[in-house]
Design an enzyme around this catalytic site. Structure first.
Site, short mmCIF file in Angstrom:
data_model
loop_
_atom_site.label_atom_id
_atom_site.label_comp_id
_atom_site.label_asym_id
_atom_site.label_seq_id
_atom_site.Cartn_x
_atom_site.Cartn_y
_atom_site.Cartn_z
N GLU A 290 0.66 -1.31 0.09
CA GLU A 290 0.05 -0.03 -0.05
C GLU A 290 0.76 1.08 -0.11
O GLU A 290 0.38 2.34 0.46
CB GLU A 290 -0.95 -0.01 1.30
CG GLU A 290 -2.02 -1.30 1.19
CD GLU A 290 -2.94 -1.42 0.08
OE1 GLU A 290 -3.04 -0.22 -0.79
OE2 GLU A 290 -3.36 -2.56 0.12
N GLY A 291 2.09 1.40 -0.72
CA GLY A 291 2.98 2.30 -0.82
C GLY A 291 3.74 2.03 0.57
O GLY A 291 3.64 2.43 1.65
#
Lengths: 596, 596
Positions: free
Chosen positions: B441-442
């Protein structure tokens, strides 16, 4: 698959340019060890590590070791053959005592070779590594006969060794150990009990395994005063001193563990196994601790080794992987994205690891030089200084370097993004293998306590005072060198803060020993930062001198850039550690145990 | 085997005593959600997590998922049945929109339940977790028909969902993605390409899997402006909207990875699979990012969840394991040794984890409250504030909490010594599972850049200014409360240092964006420390008030002790971070890429 390239240039810089490897030739034992010989050994060792050991690292991780139904253990594919090559090439005896067939090379050279073994394949390197520990114990405590019997075969690598300390209910606190030894009429002992976490406890790579076992002789005092050390060979020796009848020691199971899968970590069962006392009764811990101090340096080296190989792979990936654009605009217009090394935060992780590795290596090699000198000098004052330094630095090397290598291997894994989490790229293994280095040979918290509780105060604090005086003199000597003033300022500042922490611990640890315990890990990190700052300052002096002399090798300005990162971006940790230390024990001890 | 006990008392303290869960009843949607209902749900959720999910955690790790020859995937023993129970008990629809069959509970309650799922079994919790993300994307971007078709089955848990972003050559930089979508006469698209790292991509727990896939429609602009989002169901729906014919999407392989073995991380191959556009063409990223922001909060929660369960097991072990004696003399005379919790350095690790967990939980639940309010308030100014806070806090929750949980899970593992390294005790799994939270998610570096590069400056820095004003007011309101002055001093000091860092970044980031990038991770940690300090100050006010009111529950003084540890021993990190930030980009960027 990850790759490994031995950092030979950096090793040469340390040995020949910074740390004065050639000084050792003044000692009889090393009179013929010149630079050419050293470099030839580094060259051969790098080949062996890169070509033979490194490709087996992933294999060892994937396959692990297998305990067969008969209790024998099969090592991963290729390990047995690599070990055979290692012994045939004489690597196991490189720095061993020539009296027993060793080649008598300096520890400074051994540590460079050992770094290559552990960087390229930590689980593999533990087999000869443990043997080295067992050799040390026999050398320190064994009888002449024991030395003659065991050392030549162990140094040649035909036989390997182990250290059996831990039992299910005790590891750190060996005073509680229960394994018992019953004296026999022939002078031997029957050893019975269970040992756990025994690295290289059983395997298929050598003709015999020489277990060194801590046990309590029947009727011995309780606690640490009643522990003796025994040799228990896997195969008892026949009349020709060859491996003969099987001894009553066996591998009960292999541990499933987070990393170092290629090393067989065994539960060892002793069932009236025949053992031979090393040294005096009830004096086993003394011998064990001599050996363990050396092993702790080896564990620090494992941390550095994993940090180095993780760094190398992360640097390659960061230069190769294109993703996104530089914050200052595209650097790579013709491609759809820039390599991720353009990003400051990726560089932060790489620079931090690089700056740590290069100074950590210097600290290890510098420590190894003190060990070489201590062993060979006839100057008692100098030997005392070396012993002081080694005592002080051992917990730092073991505890601080491995705490840091945990951080750096994780950072290097992070650079790979999702590819770092999958096993395919091998970055996970460096993190998982490194993890044990914070635990064994005395958990890092035990190292920190050893430092503040024993090493710091020993002989009225002589060791640190001597080191501080050396640093002061060094800073004074280089005071006029404006090009490297940031290094001298950083080092001076670090020393000042360290001194403040030392004073606080001395004063407040006296009042309440928990004050010392509460600040111990922070203090260990402060001493680690200060000694790495010293190493960087030493390296900077040499690098700047080479530049001033007109060298156009990029190596030197790059050293200064890397060291400057350490001074500016890593030394600030000192302030946090100092502030934490000065809060004392109360914030930690206030909560009732039941409330956790 | 490790154990898990849901920290219900602590959750209740936050919901009912500190963060004002009951405030939510002012909104129509939550008018019937009272304390009793909330507590009943917490009680049932704790049972399910402790009795059903926790025992499967080790099973999932050991067995992993298996891809069968036909491309189907078998989940670990017990997962399928547990998932069935989870859906039958209505847990998947707890906070979902009642329009589509959800129960409409507040996010504040959902986050407590989700914490239990992820603490007890992170790999399992990802299956419903990913579905939640996919639901969110359809809700945000889907047509009414798409919502009617997919949401009820997904909320009930009959169907699960996935998010397909990453491709072999791109993860962070989605602008480079190549998966293509070819429009068909009937309005659908043929999707072709390969996606990697797809969590829950294929499994045996649900009747259908609804893949949300980013792809580029033929002829679309290059880069991020040409990316569209598609629904690609594993089974196409028949005339009754039941799963019918198999779509041309399949699992090519399962990744072997460091942790979360119980979740099937798949390579997904799309071979002219039938897909349906969500929202407008080329506007796919917008929808994906709405959903991703929520997912990032979920990842922060995973970090907290692993830190919590690791802490619980470490605390049990530290109270149980006897080894050595307290520095101040034996505490446990009748036993051969003291429990290791007597050692300040063991307590340091426990206190650090406990102080982090309790404030991290507060931060997460506080963020969830802002999300609840934002969704339901009609006060635009308030909604704007909530949106500002969520924007600002999301990178902190994702990046800082998981950086910290890496540290705390490793510390908790360390308390077990060698037993922490072997898999038998389960501590390794918490570390390994947690590891992914820093990446997906980053990656955390991307979070830090999002914070300093976008969130900080948005609307003239309004979000942080509002938060600072709130903190100032809070400190002012509690100025006379001498019993908790250390908390107010700590919080004020943190805010001052944070402000100094903010000013530095604003001024110097303008000159050179690399200055902002170089300080981004340190800044994210500073904001993390400052917001946790705020949470601790809030909790201290309540705890002190309860004590002043005569409560004799140990819970309250223990809160103060734990929070005091945070203020005295964790906030000093601010100084190091600030000093590092102020060195700017130069020390990081000076080295030529080739020299790494």
């Amino acid at each position: 698959m990850p790759s490994y390239k031995a950092p030979v240039r950096d090793m040469q810089f340390l040995l020949h340019e910074v740390l004065g490897f050639e000084d050792l030739t003044q000692y009889e034992a090393f009179s013929e060890v010149d630079r050419d010989l050293a470099d030839a050994i580094l060259g051969e060792a790098s080949k062996f590590s890169e070509e033979v050991l490194a490709p087996l690292n992933v294999v060892g991780d994937h396959e692990g070791c297998t305990r067969n139904a008969d209790g024998s253990v099969t090592t991963p594919t290729g390990f047995k053959d690599a070990y055979k090559q290692m012994t045939e090439n004489g690597w196991t005896s490189l720095s061993m005592d020539p009296t027993y067939g060793g080649q008598g090379m300096p520890g400074m050279l051994q540590i460079a070779a050992s770094e290559m073994w552990t960087s390229s394949n930590m689980a593999f390197a533990m087999y000869p590594g443990l043997t080295g520990g067992a050799i040390k114990a026999i050398q320190v405590g064994g009888s002449d006969e024991q030395k003659q019997t065991y050392l030549p075969k162990m140094m040649s690598g035909e036989w390997t060794g182990t250290m059996n300390l831990t039992e299910p209910h005790c590891g750190t606190d060996l005073g509680m150990l229960k394994t018992k030894a019953v004296p026999q009429a022939d002078g031997s002992y029957k050893i019975s009990g269970q040992k756990i976490f025994i690295s290289a406890g059983e395997h298929d790579m050598s003709d015999n395994i020489v277990h060194l076992v801590l046990a309590r002789i029947e009727g011995a005092p309780a606690g640490t005063k009643g522990i003796s050390l025994f040799i228990v060979p896997k195969f008892k020796l026949d009349e020709n001193e060859d491996p003969g009848e099987r001894n009553a020691v066996s591998c009960g199971s292999i541990e499933e563990k987070m990393g170092i899968h290629g090393n067989s970590t065994c539960v060892m069962n002793y069932d009236e196994a025949e053992g031979y006392l090393i040294g005096e009764e009830n004096k086993g811990l003394r011998v064990m601790f001599v050996m363990m101090n050396e092993a702790r340096i080896g564990v620090g080296l494992q941390g550095l080794g994993q940090s180095e190989v993780a760094y190398q792979n992360a640097a390659i990936y960061a230069k190769d992987r294109i993703q996104g654009r530089a914050l200052t605009g595209p650097q790579n217009e013709e491609k759809p994205a820039d390599p991720i090394i353009v990003h400051p935060d990726v560089r932060r992780m790489l620079m931090e690891t690089k700056a740590f590795n290069e100074a950590g290596r210097a600290l290890l090699y510098w420590a190894a030089k003190h060990e070489d000198i201590e062993k060979h000098t006839e100057d008692e004052k100098l030997a005392e200084k070396c012993d002081d330094y080694l005592g002080l630095l051992t917990p730092v090397v073991k505890g601080y370097l491995t705490d840091m290598s945990m951080k750096t291997t994780i950072d290097c894994q992070q650079i790979f993004g999702g590819h770092g989490f999958v096993e395919e790229w091998g970055m996970s293994q460096f993190v998982r293998d490194n993890r044990i280095a914070l635990i064994y040979e005395g958990a890092n918290g035990v190292q920190a306590l050893d430092l503040v509780g024993r090493k710091l105060a020993r002989n009225g604090g002589r060791a640190l005072m001597t080191l501080n005086a050396e640093i002061d003199q060094f800073v004074k000597d280089n005071a006029g060198n404006d090009a490297i003033s940031e290094f001298m300022d950083g080092l001076s500042g670090a020393k000042t803060k360290l001194t403040e922490a030392t004073m606080w611990l001395m004063q407040n640890g006296m009042k309440d020993p928990n004050n010392a315990g509460a600040g111990s890990t922070d203090y260990m990190h402060m001493l680690g930062l200060a000694t790495l700052a010293y190493m960087w300052a030493k390296m900077a002096v040499v690098a700047q001198a080479k530049i001033d002399d007109g060298s156009n090798e990029d190596f030197y300005p790059n050293k200064l850039i890397t060291g400057r990162y350490f001074m500016l971006r890593m030394l600030p940790m000192l302030d946090s550690h100092l502030a934490k230390i000065k809060t004392g024990a109360e914030p930690l001890m206030a909560l009732e145990a039941a409330a956790f």
